[in-house]
Design a protein around this motif. Sequence first.
Motif, PDB file in Angstrom:
ATOM      1  N   SER A  53      -8.897 -19.800   5.587  1.00  0.00           N
ATOM      2  CA  SER A  53      -8.816 -18.060   6.083  1.00  0.00           C
ATOM      3  C   SER A  53      -8.722 -17.431   7.169  1.00  0.00           C
ATOM      4  O   SER A  53     -10.095 -18.015   8.191  1.00  0.00           O
ATOM      5  CB  SER A  53      -9.626 -17.556   5.487  1.00  0.00           C
ATOM      6  OG  SER A  53     -11.010 -17.466   5.763  1.00  0.00           O
ATOM      7  N   PRO A  54      -7.836 -17.375   8.044  1.00  0.00           N
ATOM      8  CA  PRO A  54      -8.249 -16.374   9.519  1.00  0.00           C
ATOM      9  C   PRO A  54      -9.232 -15.833   9.581  1.00  0.00           C
ATOM     10  O   PRO A  54      -9.136 -14.709   8.845  1.00  0.00           O
ATOM     11  CB  PRO A  54      -6.524 -15.978   9.807  1.00  0.00           C
ATOM     12  CG  PRO A  54      -6.166 -15.460   8.251  1.00  0.00           C
ATOM     13  CD  PRO A  54      -7.056 -16.867   7.233  1.00  0.00           C
ATOM     14  N   ILE A  55      -9.878 -14.804  10.591  1.00  0.00           N
ATOM     15  CA  ILE A  55     -10.379 -14.100  10.900  1.00  0.00           C
ATOM     16  C   ILE A  55     -10.095 -13.239  12.379  1.00  0.00           C
ATOM     17  O   ILE A  55      -9.067 -13.810  13.419  1.00  0.00           O
ATOM     18  CB  ILE A  55     -12.098 -14.588  11.392  1.00  0.00           C
ATOM     19  CG1 ILE A  55     -13.112 -13.865  11.323  1.00  0.00           C
ATOM     20  CG2 ILE A  55     -11.999 -15.404  12.419  1.00  0.00           C
ATOM     21  CD1 ILE A  55     -14.230 -14.117  11.524  1.00  0.00           C
ATOM     22  N   PRO A  56     -10.247 -11.711  12.586  1.00  0.00           N
ATOM     23  CA  PRO A  56      -9.864 -11.428  13.444  1.00  0.00           C
ATOM     24  C   PRO A  56     -10.628 -11.487  14.432  1.00  0.00           C
ATOM     25  O   PRO A  56     -11.946 -11.899  15.255  1.00  0.00           O
ATOM     26  CB  PRO A  56     -10.474  -9.963  13.350  1.00  0.00           C
ATOM     27  CG  PRO A  56     -10.599 -10.090  11.630  1.00  0.00           C
ATOM     28  CD  PRO A  56     -10.408 -11.513  11.418  1.00  0.00           C
ATOM     29  N   GLU A  99       4.639  -2.882   0.243  1.00  0.00           N
ATOM     30  CA  GLU A  99       2.656  -3.422  -0.006  1.00  0.00           C
ATOM     31  C   GLU A  99       2.546  -4.872   0.505  1.00  0.00           C
ATOM     32  O   GLU A  99       3.420  -5.584   1.475  1.00  0.00           O
ATOM     33  CB  GLU A  99       2.981  -4.211  -0.919  1.00  0.00           C
ATOM     34  CG  GLU A  99       3.174  -2.829  -1.912  1.00  0.00           C
ATOM     35  CD  GLU A  99       2.389  -1.920  -2.681  1.00  0.00           C
ATOM     36  OE1 GLU A  99       1.265  -2.128  -2.135  1.00  0.00           O
ATOM     37  OE2 GLU A  99       2.484  -1.052  -2.943  1.00  0.00           O
ATOM     38  N   ALA A 100       1.157  -4.731   1.239  1.00  0.00           N
ATOM     39  CA  ALA A 100       0.297  -5.798   1.568  1.00  0.00           C
ATOM     40  C   ALA A 100       1.341  -7.249   1.385  1.00  0.00           C
ATOM     41  O   ALA A 100       0.628  -7.416  -0.103  1.00  0.00           O
ATOM     42  CB  ALA A 100      -0.902  -5.750   2.084  1.00  0.00           C
ATOM     43  N   PHE A 101       1.511  -8.807   2.516  1.00  0.00           N
ATOM     44  CA  PHE A 101       2.533  -9.775   1.640  1.00  0.00           C
ATOM     45  C   PHE A 101       1.735 -10.461   2.272  1.00  0.00           C
ATOM     46  O   PHE A 101       1.421 -11.970   1.072  1.00  0.00           O
ATOM     47  CB  PHE A 101       3.648  -9.430   1.811  1.00  0.00           C
ATOM     48  CG  PHE A 101       4.414 -11.150   1.230  1.00  0.00           C
ATOM     49  CD1 PHE A 101       4.720 -10.266  -0.049  1.00  0.00           C
ATOM     50  CD2 PHE A 101       4.371 -11.674   2.031  1.00  0.00           C
ATOM     51  CE1 PHE A 101       5.550 -11.696  -0.919  1.00  0.00           C
ATOM     52  CE2 PHE A 101       5.255 -12.541   1.082  1.00  0.00           C
ATOM     53  CZ  PHE A 101       5.183 -12.517  -0.165  1.00  0.00           C
ATOM     54  N   SER A 102       1.210 -11.145   3.403  1.00  0.00           N
ATOM     55  CA  SER A 102       0.850 -11.796   3.873  1.00  0.00           C
ATOM     56  C   SER A 102       0.741 -11.799   5.688  1.00  0.00           C
ATOM     57  O   SER A 102       1.632 -10.687   6.269  1.00  0.00           O
ATOM     58  CB  SER A 102       1.925 -13.065   4.311  1.00  0.00           C
ATOM     59  OG  SER A 102       3.036 -12.599   4.640  1.00  0.00           O
ATOM     60  N   LEU A 103      -0.573 -12.665   5.846  1.00  0.00           N
ATOM     61  CA  LEU A 103      -0.912 -12.313   7.157  1.00  0.00           C
ATOM     62  C   LEU A 103      -0.298 -13.914   7.378  1.00  0.00           C
ATOM     63  O   LEU A 103      -0.642 -15.340   6.813  1.00  0.00           O
ATOM     64  CB  LEU A 103      -2.551 -12.862   7.834  1.00  0.00           C
ATOM     65  CG  LEU A 103      -3.175 -11.534   6.459  1.00  0.00           C
ATOM     66  CD1 LEU A 103      -4.347 -11.470   7.518  1.00  0.00           C
ATOM     67  CD2 LEU A 103      -2.923 -10.214   7.880  1.00  0.00           C
ATOM     68  N   LEU A 125     -10.052  -6.771   5.862  1.00  0.00           N
ATOM     69  CA  LEU A 125     -10.708  -7.708   6.293  1.00  0.00           C
ATOM     70  C   LEU A 125     -10.106  -7.538   8.477  1.00  0.00           C
ATOM     71  O   LEU A 125     -10.602  -7.105   8.803  1.00  0.00           O
ATOM     72  CB  LEU A 125     -11.282  -9.743   6.518  1.00  0.00           C
ATOM     73  CG  LEU A 125     -11.624  -9.984   7.420  1.00  0.00           C
ATOM     74  CD1 LEU A 125     -13.084  -9.488   7.740  1.00  0.00           C
ATOM     75  CD2 LEU A 125     -11.401 -11.806   7.155  1.00  0.00           C
ATOM     76  N   PHE A 126      -9.480  -7.409   8.652  1.00  0.00           N
ATOM     77  CA  PHE A 126      -8.655  -7.040   9.972  1.00  0.00           C
ATOM     78  C   PHE A 126      -8.361  -4.985  10.196  1.00  0.00           C
ATOM     79  O   PHE A 126      -7.926  -5.043  10.581  1.00  0.00           O
ATOM     80  CB  PHE A 126      -7.197  -7.520   9.854  1.00  0.00           C
ATOM     81  CG  PHE A 126      -7.061  -8.960  10.275  1.00  0.00           C
ATOM     82  CD1 PHE A 126      -6.811  -9.280  11.505  1.00  0.00           C
ATOM     83  CD2 PHE A 126      -7.478 -10.222   8.895  1.00  0.00           C
ATOM     84  CE1 PHE A 126      -7.197 -10.946  11.310  1.00  0.00           C
ATOM     85  CE2 PHE A 126      -7.976 -11.224   9.153  1.00  0.00           C
ATOM     86  CZ  PHE A 126      -7.126 -12.267  10.187  1.00  0.00           C
ATOM     87  N   GLY A 127      -8.664  -4.948   8.973  1.00  0.00           N
ATOM     88  CA  GLY A 127      -9.038  -3.260   8.856  1.00  0.00           C
ATOM     89  C   GLY A 127      -7.658  -2.751   8.625  1.00  0.00           C
ATOM     90  O   GLY A 127      -6.952  -1.358   8.890  1.00  0.00           O
ATOM     91  N   LEU A 128      -6.384  -3.297   7.919  1.00  0.00           N
ATOM     92  CA  LEU A 128      -5.304  -3.030   7.757  1.00  0.00           C
ATOM     93  C   LEU A 128      -4.895  -2.361   6.477  1.00  0.00           C
ATOM     94  O   LEU A 128      -5.849  -2.416   5.811  1.00  0.00           O
ATOM     95  CB  LEU A 128      -4.194  -4.299   8.155  1.00  0.00           C
ATOM     96  CG  LEU A 128      -4.391  -4.975   9.462  1.00  0.00           C
ATOM     97  CD1 LEU A 128      -3.256  -6.239   8.812  1.00  0.00           C
ATOM     98  CD2 LEU A 128      -3.639  -4.134  10.266  1.00  0.00           C
ATOM     99  N   PRO A 129      -4.229  -1.358   6.343  1.00  0.00           N
ATOM    100  CA  PRO A 129      -4.112  -0.519   4.815  1.00  0.00           C
ATOM    101  C   PRO A 129      -3.610  -1.647   4.625  1.00  0.00           C
ATOM    102  O   PRO A 129      -2.548  -2.321   4.497  1.00  0.00           O
ATOM    103  CB  PRO A 129      -3.323   0.866   5.469  1.00  0.00           C
ATOM    104  CG  PRO A 129      -2.543   0.220   6.540  1.00  0.00           C
ATOM    105  CD  PRO A 129      -2.905  -0.464   7.472  1.00  0.00           C
TER     106      PRO A 129
END
Length: 342
Positions: free
Chosen positions: A122-125, A306-310, A334-338
Amino acid sequence: MTTPNEGVTDDSEIDAVRTGTPPEFEQIVERHRRELRTHCYRLLGSAADAEDAVQDTYLNAWRARRTYSGRAPVRAWLYRIATNSCLQMLRHTTRKASPTPPPPPGSPATRVAPCSTVPWLSPIPDDLLGIAAPRDDEPDEVVALRDSVSLAFLTAIQMLAPRQRAVLLLRDVLMYSANESAELLDISVAAANSALQRARARLRTLHDVGAPQDGRGSSTAQRRLVSLYMRAHEQADPHAIVAILRDDARLSVSPQGLAWTSRAEITQPYVDNMNALGVWRCRAIRANGQPAVAHYLRATGTADFEAFSLVVLDIRGDSIVEIATFTDPDLFGLFGLPARLP
């Protein structure tokens, strides 16, 4: 890649670790949280697992504080505990990377396995890794840090056996000596050197470590390509995305395990799916030392995005060479996103 700065552990710090109050102990070990998180993330490939490993490290360090002799700096003592906590987690977790799919006939061979072959990755900020916003005149150690947390490198090392992975990171990333690495892992120097040799050999088949790069492009070029990528999504123009891909670009979708390995292969999925899913809104972010984009989708008949993908982008020169897609909306927090946008 990254030379450790151990510093000197003085008698007062040794006493604070061994016999200090919980706040005193926490104040000392907390200085190392970011780099320990980064180390655990490299070993485990998961930001959530890395945070759990850091918490285990602190708990185990507190329990073992009276046995800390002070012969090694606090940093090295914590790295020892963190590394063994990660290896313990890996012993109790069944993880098996999918084999790297062969490239389709006529397409350029790719030596880096797509992220989709490692479903737990998984990605990380960047801010959790302590990586500052990129600039064109970065020192070599900053470039090395970005490379050591890039998705391509992490994908490759996740395919190594856990002990080989640990030795490789201690020696080639943290720059510990053979003796130090062996002591951290409670193995002989001969065993550590053997594991390192096997790890390096295996890594060479998976990742171009040490090979001349074709350039990640200037920070200005990266921002331009990210802007073009986001505008193409929001304007529902899949061909504009295809136009900024390199011929041997890769697209992976995790954790579904989907992968396409050339611009020709990537074109049809974009043409078929981009407009059919709904309307897009994008936000630029940073992950793993690379430019990234958060995708929000407003499906037909709904009011909100709606949040879908990073998506993490690997940009070389003036082209995108990899689009690593993670379809886990829980990552947005995790990325501080709504979770949604009006």
